[in-house]
Design a protein around this motif. Structure first.
Motif, PDB file in Angstrom:
ATOM      1  N   ASP A   1       0.264  46.019  42.423  1.00  0.00           N
ATOM      2  CA  ASP A   1       1.621  45.591  42.071  1.00  0.00           C
ATOM      3  C   ASP A   1       1.662  44.727  40.816  1.00  0.00           C
ATOM      4  N   VAL A   2       0.539  44.055  40.523  1.00  0.00           N
ATOM      5  CA  VAL A   2       0.529  43.150  39.369  1.00  0.00           C
ATOM      6  C   VAL A   2      -0.422  43.617  38.260  1.00  0.00           C
ATOM      7  N   ALA A   3      -1.200  44.668  38.531  1.00  0.00           N
ATOM      8  CA  ALA A   3      -2.169  45.154  37.546  1.00  0.00           C
ATOM      9  C   ALA A   3      -1.485  45.473  36.220  1.00  0.00           C
TER      10      ALA A   3
ATOM     11  N   LYS B   1      -6.812  16.390  35.537  1.00  0.00           N
ATOM     12  CA  LYS B   1      -7.138  15.284  36.431  1.00  0.00           C
ATOM     13  C   LYS B   1      -6.339  15.451  37.712  1.00  0.00           C
ATOM     14  N   VAL B   2      -6.769  14.780  38.756  1.00  0.00           N
ATOM     15  CA  VAL B   2      -6.066  14.872  40.037  1.00  0.00           C
ATOM     16  C   VAL B   2      -4.618  14.420  39.857  1.00  0.00           C
ATOM     17  N   GLY B   3      -3.697  15.235  40.354  1.00  0.00           N
ATOM     18  CA  GLY B   3      -2.279  14.944  40.242  1.00  0.00           C
ATOM     19  C   GLY B   3      -1.611  15.613  39.063  1.00  0.00           C
ATOM     20  N   GLU B   4      -2.400  16.110  38.110  1.00  0.00           N
ATOM     21  CA  GLU B   4      -1.826  16.767  36.938  1.00  0.00           C
ATOM     22  C   GLU B   4      -1.514  18.233  37.223  1.00  0.00           C
ATOM     23  N   SER B   5      -0.497  18.729  36.527  1.00  0.00           N
ATOM     24  CA  SER B   5      -0.101  20.138  36.651  1.00  0.00           C
ATOM     25  C   SER B   5      -0.141  20.803  35.287  1.00  0.00           C
ATOM     26  N   LYS B   6      -0.206  22.128  35.324  1.00  0.00           N
ATOM     27  CA  LYS B   6      -0.218  22.880  34.073  1.00  0.00           C
ATOM     28  C   LYS B   6       0.415  24.242  34.298  1.00  0.00           C
ATOM     29  N   THR B   7       1.223  24.669  33.359  1.00  0.00           N
ATOM     30  CA  THR B   7       1.837  26.000  33.414  1.00  0.00           C
ATOM     31  C   THR B   7       1.265  26.837  32.273  1.00  0.00           C
ATOM     32  N   PHE B   8       0.898  28.091  32.609  1.00  0.00           N
ATOM     33  CA  PHE B   8       0.217  28.927  31.600  1.00  0.00           C
ATOM     34  C   PHE B   8       0.450  30.404  31.936  1.00  0.00           C
ATOM     35  N   PRO B   9       0.362  31.265  30.907  1.00  0.00           N
ATOM     36  CA  PRO B   9       0.486  32.712  31.145  1.00  0.00           C
ATOM     37  C   PRO B   9      -0.863  33.293  31.567  1.00  0.00           C
ATOM     38  N   LEU B  10      -0.833  34.294  32.435  1.00  0.00           N
ATOM     39  CA  LEU B  10      -2.057  34.970  32.875  1.00  0.00           C
ATOM     40  C   LEU B  10      -1.820  36.466  32.895  1.00  0.00           C
ATOM     41  N   SER B  11      -2.628  37.203  32.144  1.00  0.00           N
ATOM     42  CA  SER B  11      -2.501  38.668  32.082  1.00  0.00           C
ATOM     43  C   SER B  11      -3.475  39.311  33.056  1.00  0.00           C
ATOM     44  N   PHE B  12      -2.954  40.066  34.022  1.00  0.00           N
ATOM     45  CA  PHE B  12      -3.818  40.764  34.980  1.00  0.00           C
ATOM     46  C   PHE B  12      -4.411  42.011  34.323  1.00  0.00           C
ATOM     47  N   PRO B  13      -5.700  42.276  34.551  1.00  0.00           N
ATOM     48  CA  PRO B  13      -6.321  43.486  33.976  1.00  0.00           C
ATOM     49  C   PRO B  13      -5.664  44.754  34.511  1.00  0.00           C
ATOM     50  N   GLU B  14      -5.760  45.834  33.742  1.00  0.00           N
ATOM     51  CA  GLU B  14      -5.191  47.121  34.162  1.00  0.00           C
ATOM     52  C   GLU B  14      -5.816  47.620  35.449  1.00  0.00           C
ATOM     53  N   ASP B  15      -7.123  47.294  35.655  1.00  0.00           N
ATOM     54  CA  ASP B  15      -7.827  47.771  36.852  1.00  0.00           C
ATOM     55  C   ASP B  15      -7.873  46.711  37.955  1.00  0.00           C
TER      56      ASP B  15
END
Length: 449
Positions: free
Chosen positions: A237-239, A218-232
């Motif tokens: 720098d982050v792949a 909802k508007v105003g809410e925050s969330k923290t989560f892990p994100l794995s970048f693909p190899e390609d």
């Protein structure tokens, strides 16, 4: 004068051209005297240069020009005399080990057009594609046109089209505006932070994990989560690495597609807003596109069949010339797309196969047209241009565009000629009809989602 024509390999020929030295020298002297009348040099009035200085200044240039002219004419005369159809430009070089005589000799190496043997067309096998346009395709196209005109309203705020419903969480098709920051091992990285970043959920603009984390906020809410970048991943720098993102939803908007009403019809150019006329126009446009795609698909099928039943050697010179044309077209296309191709190397071999096929087909088509009198008629050309014009707002301007330029009209004539050949072959060959699904024919461009 020219010697007898020598066959080197398949289509390659060679002849020796000899020119009397006295004749060449006389012409060079004549041209130098003409140059002398307008020649200039410091300390001399125009036209008063000594001949020795004129020879020093212009001798090589004039002699080269005279030789090129005389050798070119001698080659052309010899080709006519021997009834040769020369393919491409001959390669002309001074004859090696020529004896010192009163003649200057050159070797001309060149290719000739091949004999084209078109086999029995009744043995050719052609798969002819067909496709239908149903009301479902019209409905699908209308949905796409509506989606293209979608506009967004803030969720929960009452407006002319409602408030978007009571669910104030982010879901697919909503447009969200977020702040986000990403860190790898606790350190922010380039491109991993943004404010007031807007995107539509479900369009695939963001990585799936990012979209999944946004859904339900909802508007105003925050969330923290892990994100794995693909190899390609494009960011090297982050792949292949995993980052921790924190997102905050700042704005949530719902998508409103225009209603299928008179106003929508007017937006598509139907002045009186008649829905029936709109559907008829859309169907006509779809049918025209289907017809054009089927025509192109069936033409390719016919051309493949013609290649299989025809025998000929392809002149290398014509293939090389066509490679040059294809490379130039590619450069122009990339330039128009904003790419800097000035110093970009483009390998010739990328175009070899395409050029060879184009030249081969050109020779086969010319033979089929000649043998069966399939030239484009003025009536056919006019009908083709009028067909082009139907899809434009001002058909008269399209007619003027084509009929006002002989080169553009020649392009239309070439298309009609190809169509004549296609129809002729389809009338002779073993034809198998194949029903092609609408979405397959259109390259899935009409599918929803």
């Amino acid at each position: 004068m020219a010697t007898a024509v020598e066959t080197l390999e398949k289509l390659e020929r060679r002849m020796t051209i000899s020119l009397p030295l006295a004749e060449v020298r006389a012409e060079v002297e004549k041209q130098l005297k003409i140059r002398a009348k307008t020649a200039r040099a410091p300390g001399f009035r125009t036209g008063k240069l000594p001949m020795k200085m004129v020879e020093q200044q212009f001798g090589y240039q004039v002699e080269t020009s005279v030789l090129n002219d005389k050798v070119g004419r001698a080659f052309s005369d010899a080709a006519t005399e021997h009834n040769l159809k020369v393919a491409g430009v001959p390669k002309i070089e001074p004859k090696e080990n020529a004896e010192a005589t009163d003649f200057v000799a050159f070797d001309a190496t060149f290719e000739v057009y091949p004999e084209v043997k078109v086999g029995d067309l009744s043995t050719a096998e052609v798969e002819k594609s067909t496709s239908d346009v149903s009301e479902a395709e019209v409905d699908k196209t209308i949905d796409i046109l509506r989606k293209q005109r979608v506009h967004y309203h803030v969720k929960g705020e009452q407006g002319a089209h409602g408030d978007g419903g009571s669910d104030l969480t982010a879901k697919e098709t909503d447009r969200v505006t977020v702040d986000f920051v990403g860190k790898i091992d606790g350190v922010e990285f380039a491109g991993g932070k943004a404010e007031d970043y807007a995107f539509v959920l479900g369009e695939g603009r963001m990585l799936p994990e990012f979209e999944a984390a946004t859904v339900g906020l909802k508007v105003g809410e925050s969330k923290t989560f892990p994100l794995s970048f693909p190899e390609d991943y494009h960011g090297k720098d982050v792949a292949g690495k995993t980052a921790e993102f924190t997102i905050t939803l700042k704005k949530l908007e719902w998508a409103h597609m225009p209603e299928l009403d008179a106003e929508f019809a007017k937006s598509l150019g139907i002045e009186d807003g008649d829905i029936g006329k709109m559907r008829a126009d859309i169907r006509a446009n779809i049918e025209r596109e289907v017809r054009n795609r089927l025509k192109a698909k069936n033409k390719d099928s016919v051309m493949d069949a013609l290649i299989k039943v025809s025998e000929l050697d392809v002149p290398k010179a014509l293939v090389e010339d066509d490679i040059d044309r294809l490379m130039e077209m590619a450069r122009q296309d990339m330039t128009q797309r904003g790419m800097n191709v000035k110093d970009m190397p483009i390998p010739r071999e990328l175009f070899t196969s395409q050029a060879e096929r184009r030249v081969r087909l050109g020779l086969i088509l010319a033979e089929v047209v000649k043998e069966n009198n399939l030239q484009a008629t003025p009536e056919q050309v006019k009908a083709q241009v009028e067909d082009f014009a139907q899809s434009y707002e001002d058909p008269k301007e399209v007619l003027k565009f084509y009929f006002g330029d002989r080169r553009r009209l020649a392009e239309v004539e070439a298309l009609v000629l190809e169509e004549n050949v296609v129809n002729y072959v389809l009338g002779k060959a073993k034809v198998t009809d194949k029903q092609v699904a609408f979405d397959e024919l259109m390259g899935n461009n009409q599918q929803q989602g």
